[in-house]
Motif scaffolding. Structure first.
Motif, PDB file in Angstrom:
ATOM      1  N   ASN B  62       0.378  -6.182 -21.627  1.00  0.00           N
ATOM      2  CA  ASN B  62       1.530  -6.976 -22.048  1.00  0.00           C
ATOM      3  C   ASN B  62       2.449  -7.380 -20.900  1.00  0.00           C
ATOM      4  N   GLY B  63       2.264  -6.789 -19.731  1.00  0.00           N
ATOM      5  CA  GLY B  63       3.149  -7.095 -18.609  1.00  0.00           C
ATOM      6  C   GLY B  63       4.329  -6.148 -18.570  1.00  0.00           C
ATOM      7  N   ILE B  64       5.051  -6.143 -17.427  1.00  0.00           N
ATOM      8  CA  ILE B  64       6.136  -5.170 -17.314  1.00  0.00           C
ATOM      9  C   ILE B  64       7.376  -5.621 -18.073  1.00  0.00           C
ATOM     10  N   GLY B  65       7.279  -6.679 -18.825  1.00  0.00           N
ATOM     11  CA  GLY B  65       8.329  -6.995 -19.789  1.00  0.00           C
ATOM     12  C   GLY B  65       8.488  -5.915 -20.836  1.00  0.00           C
ATOM     13  N   THR B  66       7.452  -5.089 -20.980  1.00  0.00           N
ATOM     14  CA  THR B  66       7.545  -3.990 -21.952  1.00  0.00           C
ATOM     15  C   THR B  66       8.494  -2.894 -21.478  1.00  0.00           C
ATOM     16  N   TRP B  67       8.900  -2.959 -20.202  1.00  0.00           N
ATOM     17  CA  TRP B  67       9.915  -2.032 -19.735  1.00  0.00           C
ATOM     18  C   TRP B  67      11.258  -2.717 -19.940  1.00  0.00           C
ATOM     19  N   ASP B  68      12.331  -1.939 -19.928  1.00  0.00           N
ATOM     20  CA  ASP B  68      13.627  -2.556 -20.172  1.00  0.00           C
ATOM     21  C   ASP B  68      14.336  -2.990 -18.893  1.00  0.00           C
ATOM     22  N   LEU B  69      13.583  -3.324 -17.870  1.00  0.00           N
ATOM     23  CA  LEU B  69      14.220  -3.817 -16.644  1.00  0.00           C
ATOM     24  C   LEU B  69      14.919  -5.131 -16.967  1.00  0.00           C
ATOM     25  N   ASN B  70      16.053  -5.374 -16.303  1.00  0.00           N
ATOM     26  CA  ASN B  70      16.742  -6.630 -16.569  1.00  0.00           C
ATOM     27  C   ASN B  70      17.194  -7.297 -15.282  1.00  0.00           C
ATOM     28  N   ARG B  71      18.083  -8.240 -15.396  1.00  0.00           N
ATOM     29  CA  ARG B  71      18.427  -9.107 -14.286  1.00  0.00           C
ATOM     30  C   ARG B  71      18.838  -8.353 -13.011  1.00  0.00           C
ATOM     31  N   THR B  72      19.711  -7.365 -13.158  1.00  0.00           N
ATOM     32  CA  THR B  72      20.068  -6.659 -11.918  1.00  0.00           C
ATOM     33  C   THR B  72      19.325  -5.342 -11.758  1.00  0.00           C
ATOM     34  N   ILE B  73      18.974  -4.718 -12.869  1.00  0.00           N
ATOM     35  CA  ILE B  73      18.281  -3.432 -12.727  1.00  0.00           C
ATOM     36  C   ILE B  73      16.774  -3.671 -12.726  1.00  0.00           C
ATOM     37  N   GLY B  74      16.289  -4.059 -11.541  1.00  0.00           N
ATOM     38  CA  GLY B  74      14.863  -4.360 -11.402  1.00  0.00           C
ATOM     39  C   GLY B  74      14.049  -3.112 -11.085  1.00  0.00           C
ATOM     40  N   TRP B  75      14.736  -2.066 -10.675  1.00  0.00           N
ATOM     41  CA  TRP B  75      14.049  -0.797 -10.388  1.00  0.00           C
ATOM     42  C   TRP B  75      14.574   0.234 -11.380  1.00  0.00           C
ATOM     43  N   GLY B  76      13.819   0.543 -12.385  1.00  0.00           N
ATOM     44  CA  GLY B  76      14.285   1.494 -13.383  1.00  0.00           C
ATOM     45  C   GLY B  76      13.650   2.856 -13.186  1.00  0.00           C
ATOM     46  N   TRP B  77      12.996   3.320 -14.244  1.00  0.00           N
ATOM     47  CA  TRP B  77      12.348   4.621 -14.157  1.00  0.00           C
ATOM     48  C   TRP B  77      11.174   4.620 -13.192  1.00  0.00           C
ATOM     49  N   ASP B  78      10.522   3.484 -13.044  1.00  0.00           N
ATOM     50  CA  ASP B  78       9.285   3.492 -12.250  1.00  0.00           C
ATOM     51  C   ASP B  78       9.536   3.864 -10.801  1.00  0.00           C
TER      52      ASP B  78
END
Lengths: 176, 468
Positions: B62-78
Motif C-alpha cells: 500500500n505504500g508508506i501512506g499507511t504510516w501516519d507521517l505527515n507534512r513536517t513529521i517525515g521521520w516517525g517511528w521508523d
C-alpha cells in the motif's frame, strides 16, 4: 603438506603447563616437532616453538591503505572529473565531506582483506575439512605431533621415550 | 599458564571447572532437545516475526501512506526504531573489541552473545531506512555502481549516504569478527558431533585444527579486528547523529550530538545485553560463567554512560538558553513542555534518574533490579530518539505547518515485529552456536577460575609462587 601421506606420532597432554615443559624439552633434545595442537591459544608457546610473529597485521595495513586511497580518489574523481555537481554551493572537491566514507572503506578493506588472508594462509574455508589427530584436541587435550614418515624404529622409540618422560597421558599414531 | 592475579579480583568462572566441564556446559545446550522455556520463547518470537512480515507486506503493497507521517513529521517511528536498534548493536562491539584492547577478562563470558546481539540488532536497524524509501525494490540505488544513467553517482556529501557506508561496513566487520571467533568453538562442537550434525559443523568449522600457528594468527587477527572495530563503532553512531546534526533544524543542529549519541548507544546496548544475559544464564544454566561479577561490571558501564547521557541532556538545555537564539530556545522549551512532554519525562526518568540506583552495590548485584533496569533503560532510550525526532519536527519554523503525530497500527506492528525478528535470530543462535566463547573462557580459567583466584582459591598460594 599432502593429505593422507603423513604418518604422525602424537602425544596428548592434560594441561598446558605440562605441554609447555614438554615442548621446551623437545627443543632441548632437538626433536623436530611437526605441530602443536591446543584447545585454546596457549600463551608463551610461540617463542618456545620458535614461531615468528604473524605478519597478518602488515597485510591488514596494506589493505587498509588501498581502501583509504581508493575511497578518497574515487570520490574525488566522480565529483571533479566524471560528473561535477554543486551541492549547496560547496566546492566540487570538498575533502572534509569525503572523510567519513574514506574511513569506512579503510576499515572495510582492511577487515575483509585480513580475514580472507587469514583463511587462505591457514588453508581453511567454508566446507574445508582438514584431518585432525584426535577429537579431544578441541576439548581438553594438548597435543604434540611428530612426522614419522622417514623415521626408523630407533627414532620412533626415542620419541615414545620422550612422551613418557614428559608426562603425556596418551601416545597414538595416525595417518593424515 | 600461570598469570599474575590480583588478590582482590573476584573469580569469573565459578564451580571449580575443568577444561572438559567448560566444553560440556557450553556445548550441551546445542546438543540436547530444546527446553520448554526455549520452545515457548521461540513461539512468541516467531509470532512477532509473522507480525513483522505482515506489516512489511502491507507497507510495501500500500505504500508508506499507511504510516501516519505527515507534512513536517517525515521521520516517525521508523527512524526512531532505526536509531534505537543501531544503538543497541554498539554494546556488542564495545564488549568484544574495546574490552579486548583493554584486556578486560570479564569480556570472555559475554562477548559471544553480545556480538550476536550486535549483528541481529543491525539487521533489525537496517530494515527501517530501506522500507522508509518507499520503493524497496529500488533500494540498490543507494550504492555507487556504474549505471546506465550517465553514470549518475550518489551524493558523497550526504550524511544519509555516509550512513549507508557506515552501517554496511559495521555489519560486515562485526559479522567477520564474530564468525572468526566462533570457528574454533564450532570445531569443538564438530568434534563431539555424530552423523548429520557432524557434517553441518564440519562445514561451519571451516577445517579448524587448533594448530599453534593458526592460534597465533587467530589472536593477531582478533587483536587487529578489535583495533579496527573500536573506531568503527564510534564512527557509526557519530555518522547516525550527523543525519540530524548536519541539518539546519533547531534542536538537531548541535555539535554535542556525536558523543551524546555514542554514549546513549553504549548505554542502551548494555541494557539489552543485560536483558539477554539474565535470560540466557537462567534458561541455559550458565550461571557459573555469567556471574554476578559480570553483571555488576555491566551495571557500572550502564551507570557511567547513563550519567554521561544525563549530563548531555542538561548541557543541551543550558546551551539552548545560553545561545540567545530564540528558535533554539523554543525548540528545547517545546521539547520539555510541548505536546510531547510525556516522552521527555519518560526519557529523563528512565535514562537519567533510574540508573542512579546502581550507585548502591547491593542493587548492582541484584538480578531482579538489573532486569527491570535493563528494560527501563531500553524504553528510555527509545523515548530519547522519539523525543529528538518527533518533538522537533512537530514544531517547524512555520506555525501554520505545526502538527502532531501518532503512529498507525502498521508502524507499531513493524516495531514489535523487529523485536520478533531479533529474538527469533537470537534463539536460533542459542541453539546452533555456543553462546559463550569456549576457547576464550578456557584461556582465562587459570587466572579467573574460582579454584585459582578469589576468596575460595585452593591453589592460590601455589599459583602465586609460580607467577614469576
Amino acid at each position: 603438506m599432502k593429505k593422507g601421506a603423513n604418518e604422525v606420532l602424537f602425544g596428548l597432554y592434560d594441561d598446558e603447563e605440562i605441554l609447555l615443559k614438554a615442548v621446551k624439552q623437545a627443543k632441548n633434545d632437538h626433536l623436530d616437532i611437526m605441530d602443536v595442537y591446543t584447545p585454546f591459544p596457549v600463551h608463551g608457546l610461540d617463542p618456545i616453538l620458535g614461531l615468528s610473529e604473524s605478519r597478518l597485521h602488515v597485510a591488514g595495513f596494506i589493505y587498509g591503505a588501498i581502501g583509504c586511497l581508493f575511497g578518497f580518489l574515487f570520490m574525488t574523481w566522480v565529483f571533479t572529473r566524471d560528473w561535477p555537481i554543486i551541492f549547496g554551493g560547496k566546492p566540487y572537491f570538498s575533502a572534509p565531506a569525503f572523510i567519513p566514507i574514506t574511513f569506512e572503506l579503510t576499515v572495510l578493506f582492511a577487515a575483509v582483506g585480513m580475514v580472507v588472508t587469514f583463511y587462505v594462509i591457514c588453508g581453511m574455508g567454508p566446507g574445508t575439512i582438514n584431518p585432525t589427530l584426535d577429537d579431544r584436541i578441541t576439548d581438553d587435550k594438548f597435543c604434540i605431533a611428530f612426522n614419522t614418515n622417514d623415521a626408523n624404529q630407533d627414532a620412533i622409540d626415542r620419541l615414545k621415550g620422550f612422551f613418557s618422560a614428559t608426562g603425556a597421558s596418551e601416545v597414538n599414531t595416525k595417518t593424515i | 599458564m600461570s598469570a599474575t592475579v590480583s588478590t582482590i579480583r573476584q573469580p569469573l568462572i565459578e564451580g571449580g571447572k575443568t577444561y572438559h566441564q567448560i566444553t560440556e556446559d557450553i556445548c550441551t545446550p546445542t546438543e540436547r532437545t530444546p527446553s520448554t522455556a526455549w520452545v515457548i520463547a521461540f513461539l512468541f518470537a516467531v509470532t512477532g516475526l509473522a507480525v513483522y512480515v505482515f506489516c512489511l507486506a502491507w507497507t510495501i503493497w500500500n505504500g508508506i501512506g499507511t504510516w501516519d507521517l505527515n507534512r513536517t513529521i517525515g521521520w516517525g517511528w521508523d527512524i526512531t526504531n532505526f536509531v534505537w536498534w543501531v544503538g543497541i548493536g554498539h554494546a556488542g562491539t564495545l564488549i568484544s573489541a574495546i574490552l579486548l584492547l583493554f584486556r578486560q577478562k570479564w569480556r570472555t563470558g559475554v562477548n559471544r552473545a553480545a556480538e550476536a546481539m550486535t549483528i541481529f540488532a543491525v539487521i533489525c536497524a537496517g530494515q527501517f531506512p530501506l522500507i522508509h524509501m518507499g520503493r524497496l525494490w529500488l533500494a540498490f540505488f543507494i550504492f555507487p555502481y556504474p549505471n546506465t544513467r550517465g553514470p549518475l553517482w550518489v551524493n558523497f556529501n550526504s550524511p544519509l549516504l555516509w550512513d549507508v557506508f557506515a552501517i554496511s561496513t559495521y555489519f560486515t566487520v562485526s559479522l567477520l569478527f564474530w564468525y572468526t571467533g566462533l570457528v574454533p568453538d564450532f570445531a569443538t562442537i564438530r568434534d563431539r558431533a555424530k552423523g548429520i550434525r557432524r557434517k553441518l559443523y564440519d562445514f561451519l568449522a571451516f577445517g579448524w585444527t587448533g594448530s599453534a600457528k593458526h592460534w597465533q594468527r587467530w589472536e593477531s587477527l582478533s587483536l587487529v579486528l578489535a583495533g579496527l572495530a573500536t573506531p568503527l563503532v564510534l564512527s557509526v553512531h557519530t555518522i547516525v547523529s550527523f543525519d540530524f546534526a548536519t541539518s539546519v533544524i533547531p534542536g538537531w543542529h548541535t555539535t554535542i550530538f556525536p558523543p551524546y549519541f555514542v554514549a546513549g548507544a553504549i548505554f542502551s546496548g548494555f541494557a539489552m545485553v543485560q536483558t539477554l544475559m539474565l535470560l540466557t544464564r537462567k534458561v541455559l544454566n550458565l550461571k557459573e560463567y555469567i556471574t554476578l561479577e559480570h553483571i555488576e561490571s555491566m551495571n557500572k558501564v550502564i551507570l557511567a554512560t547513563g550519567t554521561i547521557v544525563g549530563v548531555a541532556y542538561l548541557t543541551e538545555l543550558f546551551i539552548a538558553w545560553y545561545s540567545g537564539y530564540i528558535y533554539e530556545q523554543y525548540a528545547f522549551y517545546n521539547r520539555v513542555l510541548g505536546p510531547y512532554w510525556w516522552s521527555y519525562v519518560g526519557m529523563m526518568a528512565c535514562n537519567v534518574i533510574s540508573p542512579q540506583v546502581f550507585w548502591v552495590k547491593k542493587w548492582r548485584r541484584s538480578i531482579f533490579v538489573t532486569f527491570f533496569m535493563s528494560i527501563f533503560v531500553n524504553i528510555g532510550m527509545w523515548f530519547e530518539r522519539f523525543v529528538i525526532i518527533a518533538t522537533t519536527l512537530a514544531r517547524d519554523y512555520l506555525p501554520s505547518s505545526w502538527s502532531y503525530y501518532t503512529p498507525t497500527w502498521v508502524e507499531i506492528g513493524l516495531f514489535v515485529g523487529t523485536l520478533g525478528l531479533f529474538f527469533t535470530l537470537y534463539l536460533i543462535f542459542s541453539r546452533v552456536a555456543p553462546v559463550i566463547a569456549i576457547a576464550e573462557v578456557k584461556s582465562i580459567l587459570k587466572s579467573s577460575g574460582d579454584q585459582y583466584a578469589g576468596p575460595n582459591a585452593a591453589h592460590q598460594h601455589a599459583a602465586h609462587s609460580e607467577a614469576h
